[in-house]
Design a protein around this motif. Structure first.
Motif, PDB file in Angstrom:
ATOM      1  N   ILE A  94      16.530 -18.919   1.508  1.00  0.00           N
ATOM      2  CA  ILE A  94      15.199 -19.232   1.395  1.00  0.00           C
ATOM      3  C   ILE A  94      15.007 -20.357   0.557  1.00  0.00           C
ATOM      4  CG2 ILE A  94      13.049 -18.696   1.268  1.00  0.00           C
ATOM      5  CD1 ILE A  94      14.420 -17.514   3.729  1.00  0.00           C
ATOM      6  N   HIS A  95      15.211 -20.330  -0.719  1.00  0.00           N
ATOM      7  CA  HIS A  95      15.290 -21.693  -1.498  1.00  0.00           C
ATOM      8  C   HIS A  95      15.586 -22.896  -1.051  1.00  0.00           C
ATOM      9  CE1 HIS A  95      14.518 -23.596  -5.206  1.00  0.00           C
ATOM     10  NE2 HIS A  95      15.706 -23.972  -5.425  1.00  0.00           N
ATOM     11  N   LYS A 147      13.681 -24.187   1.921  1.00  0.00           N
ATOM     12  CA  LYS A 147      12.179 -24.757   1.524  1.00  0.00           C
ATOM     13  C   LYS A 147      12.674 -26.375   0.986  1.00  0.00           C
ATOM     14  CE  LYS A 147       8.323 -24.303  -1.560  1.00  0.00           C
ATOM     15  NZ  LYS A 147       7.584 -23.248  -2.598  1.00  0.00           N
ATOM     16  N   GLU A 148      13.960 -26.563   0.175  1.00  0.00           N
ATOM     17  CA  GLU A 148      14.087 -27.419  -0.483  1.00  0.00           C
ATOM     18  C   GLU A 148      14.561 -28.588   0.875  1.00  0.00           C
ATOM     19  OE1 GLU A 148      17.494 -27.093  -3.075  1.00  0.00           O
ATOM     20  OE2 GLU A 148      16.205 -26.705  -4.834  1.00  0.00           O
ATOM     21  N   ALA A 197      13.434 -28.615   3.676  1.00  0.00           N
ATOM     22  CA  ALA A 197      12.298 -29.052   4.593  1.00  0.00           C
ATOM     23  C   ALA A 197      11.443 -30.044   3.684  1.00  0.00           C
ATOM     24  CB  ALA A 197      11.394 -27.803   4.574  1.00  0.00           C
ATOM     25  N   LEU A 198      11.331 -29.792   2.325  1.00  0.00           N
ATOM     26  CA  LEU A 198      10.746 -30.910   1.631  1.00  0.00           C
ATOM     27  C   LEU A 198      11.562 -32.245   1.485  1.00  0.00           C
ATOM     28  CD1 LEU A 198       9.479 -28.634  -1.462  1.00  0.00           C
ATOM     29  CD2 LEU A 198       8.172 -29.683   0.316  1.00  0.00           C
ATOM     30  N   SER A 209      10.290 -31.208   8.700  1.00  0.00           N
ATOM     31  CA  SER A 209      10.482 -30.239   9.826  1.00  0.00           C
ATOM     32  C   SER A 209      10.413 -30.668  11.283  1.00  0.00           C
ATOM     33  CB  SER A 209       9.243 -29.179   9.427  1.00  0.00           C
ATOM     34  OG  SER A 209       9.174 -28.038  10.350  1.00  0.00           O
ATOM     35  N   ILE A 222       9.180 -24.933   9.864  1.00  0.00           N
ATOM     36  CA  ILE A 222       8.416 -24.646   8.531  1.00  0.00           C
ATOM     37  C   ILE A 222       7.062 -24.819   8.314  1.00  0.00           C
ATOM     38  CG2 ILE A 222       8.903 -24.867   5.889  1.00  0.00           C
ATOM     39  CD1 ILE A 222      11.310 -23.645   7.442  1.00  0.00           C
ATOM     40  N   ARG A 250       4.013 -24.049   5.245  1.00  0.00           N
ATOM     41  CA  ARG A 250       3.526 -23.446   3.950  1.00  0.00           C
ATOM     42  C   ARG A 250       2.251 -23.134   3.896  1.00  0.00           C
ATOM     43  NH1 ARG A 250       5.295 -27.603  -0.497  1.00  0.00           N
ATOM     44  NH2 ARG A 250       4.284 -29.309   1.379  1.00  0.00           N
ATOM     45  N   LEU A 276       5.439 -18.897   2.671  1.00  0.00           N
ATOM     46  CA  LEU A 276       6.620 -19.929   3.582  1.00  0.00           C
ATOM     47  C   LEU A 276       6.701 -19.228   4.817  1.00  0.00           C
ATOM     48  CD1 LEU A 276       8.228 -22.424   3.363  1.00  0.00           C
ATOM     49  CD2 LEU A 276       9.839 -20.855   2.689  1.00  0.00           C
TER      50      LEU A 276
END
Length: 360
Positions: free
Chosen positions: A3-4, A7-8, A10-11, A15, A26, A28, A56
């Motif tokens: 998951i971490h 998220k990284e 996606a940033l 997405s 994704i 947020r 998330l």
């Protein structure tokens, strides 16, 4: 996927996060959102994203490696939301904008952008009287004259202003002509009837008369065209969706003029409604066989009708080809694929008709 890390990525990448044939959407925020798009032909219930961590949400879809996909995010009340992780937006042709992305094996066709040194065809805008054949007193027609000398076939483009703007068709044709991938063709981009579009494109005799008696004479007056009386069936028609249905109908009803048909996502059979009357017309052995190119996206409900149309045409005696692309019902998808039909229908006489690669 961790998951971490998700998220990284996606940033960093935006997405959806793409891995081979998987795309993970994704979001947020505190509330669940939903995704809909080409992958479900924009029908049925939007797909919910699932909470994978506090604040998330994610949803992974399996997609073809070379797919082009348009999509939208909505809240629980069905209101559209902007995807802050994807700045890519495209006009959807019906007054809105969709987010989009390409899977790793696909990309926009380079033909949609003018290559260096490619001469530009001449575009002129006209209005023709509709008389009793179409809604309104006049209709806009944009004529394209290729940047070459000598008479050439005409391709009537239904939903012409959309093909001109959203599918960059004049630029695509400029590039194909310059690369000697097609013989030069002229284009007549004919505006649709707006709210009357369905009536005009649903196998309409009035529309056929309008094109034959109003648009074709204008094109002959303004452009150096091959004379269809000397070369019957030399001209063509291009259309998408209901325009694709109408394109085939025009060829079947006026083969002496329109012998080259390019139908994209043709609405030959409507979901929940059944076959249109183009099927019995296509079964009749022709006095003058048509050249028919059809394509359709693998995500589309119209796919089944296109698949069934091919053997009907070939068994009747027409020369027909059908191609499926990994995409949906959109002008961007049609833009990326239209070169295939143009090459098949209008090859240079000195070049054998063969399918090319690397067109996207």
């Amino acid at each position: 996927m961790d998951i971490h890390l998700l998220k990284e990525r996606a940033l960093a990448e935006g997405s959806p996060v793409i891995d081979s044939e998987a795309a993970t959407f994704i979001w947020r925020g505190t509330q669940r959102v939903f995704v809909s798009g080409d992958f479900q032909d924009w029908s049925g219930e939007p797909l919910p994203l699932e909470r994978v961590a506090p604040g998330l949400w994610a949803r992974t879809l399996s997609l073809p490696h070379d797919a082009y996909v348009e999509y939208a995010l909505t809240d629980a009340k069905g209101r559209r939301l902007k995807d802050p992780l994807n700045p890519l937006l495209v006009d959807n042709g019906i007054g809105g904008r969709n987010h989009f992305f390409y899977m790793p094996g696909s990309a926009p066709t380079p033909l949609g952008h003018r290559a260096r040194g490619v001469p530009r065809g001449r575009l002129t805008r006209h209005r023709v009287e509709t008389s009793e054949f179409a809604i309104g007193s006049s209709r806009q027609v944009v004529l394209y004259q290729p940047p070459v000398a000598g008479p050439c076939p005409l391709v009537v483009v239904l939903d012409g202003l959309d093909y001109l703007k959203l599918a960059s068709l004049a630029t695509v044709v400029d590039n194909l002509i310059h690369a000697q991938r097609i013989r030069p063709v002229a284009l007549a981009f004919v505006a649709n009837g707006g709210s009357a579009r369905t009536v005009e494109y649903f196998c309409s005799e009035a529309t056929r008369y309008f094109l034959l008696r109003k648009v074709l004479p204008l094109a002959h007056e303004k452009l150096p065209l091959v004379d269809e009386r000397r070369q019957p069936g030399v001209h063509g028609v291009l259309g998408a969706s209901l325009g694709g249905l109408m394109a085939l109908y025009l060829g079947l009803r006026s083969p002496e003029v329109f012998g080259h048909i390019l139908s994209q996502s043709g609405a030959f059979a409507l979901p929940g409604e059944g076959d249109t009357n183009v099927f019995p017309l296509a079964q009749v052995p022709p006095a003058a066989p048509l050249q028919v190119w059809m394509d359709c996206g693998v995500f589309e409900q119209l796919r089944e009708g296109n698949q069934r149309m091919l053997p009907v045409l070939t068994q009747a005696g027409h020369r027909a080809e059908y191609w499926e692309y990994n995409g949906g019902h959109s002008y961007a998808a049609w833009r990326d694929d239209v070169w295939r039909g143009l090459e098949w229908l209008f090859p240079l006489r000195s070049v054998k008709n063969s399918r090319r690669t690397g067109g996207r």
